[in-house]
Enzyme design. Structure first.
Site, PDB file in Angstrom:
ATOM      1  N   ASN A 119       0.873  -1.183   0.000  1.00 25.20           N
ATOM      2  CA  ASN A 119       0.000   0.000   0.000  1.00 25.20           C
ATOM      3  C   ASN A 119       0.906   1.228   0.000  1.00 25.20           C
ATOM      4  O   ASN A 119       1.507   1.553   1.012  1.00 25.20           O
ATOM      5  CB  ASN A 119      -0.880  -0.030   1.264  1.00 25.20           C
ATOM      6  CG  ASN A 119      -1.699   1.242   1.425  1.00 25.20           C
ATOM      7  OD1 ASN A 119      -1.829   2.027   0.482  1.00 25.20           O
ATOM      8  ND2 ASN A 119      -2.250   1.445   2.609  1.00 25.20           N
ATOM      9  N   LYS A 160       0.091   4.284  -0.258  1.00 31.36           N
ATOM     10  CA  LYS A 160      -0.573   5.479   0.293  1.00 31.36           C
ATOM     11  C   LYS A 160      -0.301   6.673  -0.638  1.00 31.36           C
ATOM     12  O   LYS A 160      -0.249   6.480  -1.851  1.00 31.36           O
ATOM     13  CB  LYS A 160      -0.090   5.744   1.716  1.00 31.36           C
ATOM     14  CG  LYS A 160      -0.150   4.495   2.585  1.00 31.36           C
ATOM     15  CD  LYS A 160       0.050   4.779   4.028  1.00 31.36           C
ATOM     16  CE  LYS A 160       0.154   3.472   4.773  1.00 31.36           C
ATOM     17  NZ  LYS A 160       0.128   3.609   6.197  1.00 31.36           N
ATOM     18  N   HIS A 194      -9.371   0.992   5.095  1.00 32.65           N
ATOM     19  CA  HIS A 194      -8.080   1.169   5.768  1.00 32.65           C
ATOM     20  C   HIS A 194      -8.281   2.107   6.961  1.00 32.65           C
ATOM     21  O   HIS A 194      -9.105   3.019   6.908  1.00 32.65           O
ATOM     22  CB  HIS A 194      -7.066   1.763   4.787  1.00 32.65           C
ATOM     23  CG  HIS A 194      -5.669   1.745   5.313  1.00 32.65           C
ATOM     24  ND1 HIS A 194      -5.211   2.679   6.208  1.00 32.65           N
ATOM     25  CD2 HIS A 194      -4.645   0.882   5.099  1.00 32.65           C
ATOM     26  CE1 HIS A 194      -3.951   2.392   6.514  1.00 32.65           C
ATOM     27  NE2 HIS A 194      -3.583   1.316   5.853  1.00 32.65           N
ATOM     28  N   GLU A 218      -6.726   4.506   7.953  1.00 28.89           N
ATOM     29  CA  GLU A 218      -6.551   5.931   7.638  1.00 28.89           C
ATOM     30  C   GLU A 218      -7.783   6.516   6.960  1.00 28.89           C
ATOM     31  O   GLU A 218      -7.891   7.731   6.810  1.00 28.89           O
ATOM     32  CB  GLU A 218      -5.287   6.114   6.783  1.00 28.89           C
ATOM     33  CG  GLU A 218      -4.045   5.899   7.632  1.00 28.89           C
ATOM     34  CD  GLU A 218      -2.826   5.418   6.868  1.00 28.89           C
ATOM     35  OE1 GLU A 218      -2.799   5.538   5.632  1.00 28.89           O
ATOM     36  OE2 GLU A 218      -1.894   4.919   7.529  1.00 28.89           O
ATOM     37  N   GLU A 278      -5.270  -5.190  10.772  1.00 25.45           N
ATOM     38  CA  GLU A 278      -4.281  -4.133  10.962  1.00 25.45           C
ATOM     39  C   GLU A 278      -4.577  -3.383  12.256  1.00 25.45           C
ATOM     40  O   GLU A 278      -5.413  -2.452  12.268  1.00 25.45           O
ATOM     41  CB  GLU A 278      -4.344  -3.146   9.792  1.00 25.45           C
ATOM     42  CG  GLU A 278      -4.036  -3.758   8.451  1.00 25.45           C
ATOM     43  CD  GLU A 278      -3.434  -2.734   7.505  1.00 25.45           C
ATOM     44  OE1 GLU A 278      -2.303  -2.933   7.076  1.00 25.45           O
ATOM     45  OE2 GLU A 278      -4.091  -1.723   7.228  1.00 25.45           O
ATOM     46  N   GLY A 286       2.314   2.217  10.646  1.00 26.61           N
ATOM     47  CA  GLY A 286       3.232   3.341  10.452  1.00 26.61           C
ATOM     48  C   GLY A 286       3.915   3.799  11.721  1.00 26.61           C
ATOM     49  O   GLY A 286       4.511   4.880  11.758  1.00 26.61           O
ATOM     50  N   SER A 341       3.512  -2.187  10.489  1.00 26.10           N
ATOM     51  CA  SER A 341       4.964  -2.159  10.711  1.00 26.10           C
ATOM     52  C   SER A 341       5.644  -3.482  10.369  1.00 26.10           C
ATOM     53  O   SER A 341       6.554  -3.920  11.078  1.00 26.10           O
ATOM     54  CB  SER A 341       5.267  -1.727  12.157  1.00 26.10           C
ATOM     55  OG  SER A 341       4.792  -0.413  12.375  1.00 26.10           O
TER      56      SER A 341
HETATM   57  C1  PEP Z   1      -0.665   0.019   6.000  1.00 22.19           C
HETATM   58  O1  PEP Z   1      -0.638   1.095   5.455  1.00 22.19           O
HETATM   59  O2  PEP Z   1      -1.621  -0.725   5.786  1.00 22.19           O
HETATM   60  C2  PEP Z   1       0.427  -0.362   6.887  1.00 22.19           C
HETATM   61  C3  PEP Z   1       0.354  -1.518   7.479  1.00 22.19           C
HETATM   62  O3  PEP Z   1       1.454   0.523   7.035  1.00 22.19           O
HETATM   63  P1  PEP Z   1       2.912   0.205   7.668  1.00 22.19           P
HETATM   64  O4  PEP Z   1       3.375  -1.085   7.072  1.00 22.19           O
HETATM   65  O5  PEP Z   1       3.759   1.368   7.267  1.00 22.19           O
HETATM   66  O6  PEP Z   1       2.728   0.106   9.148  1.00 22.19           O
END
Ligand code: PEP
Length: 267
Positions: free
Chosen positions: A9, A11, A95, A97, A177, A183, A223
């Site tokens: 992803n 973003k 997601h 976000e 998640e 992040g 992460s």
């Molecule tokens: C994500 O954007 O779904 C995500 C898991 O980000 P990151 O791997 O940067 O934590």
């Protein structure tokens, strides 16, 4: 056996030149025939050029969002059929976000406030167009600390997937998640991830059928890095990873794939 899946992803990152470089870096080291699935999910304007850049490789295309509606006067929205036309196989839905407020509360555009009903409508729109939804669920830190993780996941799985047929459920991808791990550099422990995945699969089995639940791929996201990918994907209920930051660097993303290959003993 479920086919492992590593989804990137991007973003709102990269530009056209760096996106092409990233794809070239991945293609240079990836066989066109893999024992697992891989996708990248660029911002909307880069879908077409990235579709061209991945052509003939094992990498598939995903989008980061879609409209609930098929067409009409919805300025700035993009429909499922448009994503399909652009070459997408997958679309990320719900997601964190897009569900939660992130960043400063007064920052324009940071509050999407998508709820389970909207996730459900987007999931149905994606399925109707032949896209594979990657439906994201996960608890906040406050909810985990309050012991509400399983209830939150139950609610999000139920609300997001209500009204789907058993066949539709079987073809889905769900991404667990935990919001506090996205992040932040702080990943869930392999045990926390495994417990959440088992819970999600049980809820899918009770709401639909054991057979459908057994077919759903559930990815861990939050992460994930090359250094923790193997341990995070080792549990039989973890079918791969949804990767944000580390999907922006070819060697990091490839390292995550290798971690998963090791964990799942793939060739
Ligand atoms: C994500 O954007 O779904 C995500 C898991 O980000 P990151 O791997 O940067 O934590």
């Amino acid at each position: 056996m479920r086919r492992p899946f590593i989804a990137g992803n991007w973003k709102m990152n990269l530009n056209l030149a760096s996106a092409r470089e990233l794809i070239a870096g991945l293609r240079a080291k990836l066989s066109p025939h893999l024992a697992y699935d891989v996708c990248v999910s660029p911002p909307f304007p880069y879908l077409f050029p990235v579709a061209k850049a991945i052509d003939g490789s094992a990498i598939k295309l995903g989008a980061q969002n879609l409209s609930t509606d098929e067409k009409g006067a919805f300025t700035g929205e993009v429909s499922a059929l448009m994503l399909k036309d652009a070459g997408c196989t997958y679309v990320i839905i719900g997601h964190s976000e897009r569900r939660h407020t992130i960043g400063p509360k007064d920052a324009v555009g940071r509050v999407c406030g998508e709820d389970d009903d909207m996730v459900n409508r987007k999931t149905k729109a994606a399925l109707a167009a032949g896209l594979i939804p990657i439906v994201c669920v996960g608890e906040t830190l406050g909810q985990r600390d309050a012991g509400q993780t399983e209830d939150v996941l139950t609610q999000q799985v139920r609300g997001g997937l209500t009204g789907l047929t058993t066949e539709q459920v079987a073809g889905l991808v769900v991404a667990y998640e935990p919001v506090w791990a996205i992040g932040t550099g702080r990943n869930a422990t392999p045990q926390q991830a495994a417990e959440a995945h088992v819970h999600i699969r049980k809820r899918l089995a009770s709401a639909h059928t054991a057979k459908a639940a057994d077919a759903v791929r559930i990815l861990y996201g939050g992460s994930v890095k090359a250094s923790n990918a193997a341990e995070l994907t080792a549990s039989p209920d973890v079918d791969g990873a949804l990767v944000g930051g580390a999907s922006l660097v070819a060697d990091d993303f490839l390292g995550i794939m290798m971690g998963c290959v090791t964990a799942k003993r793939l060739k």
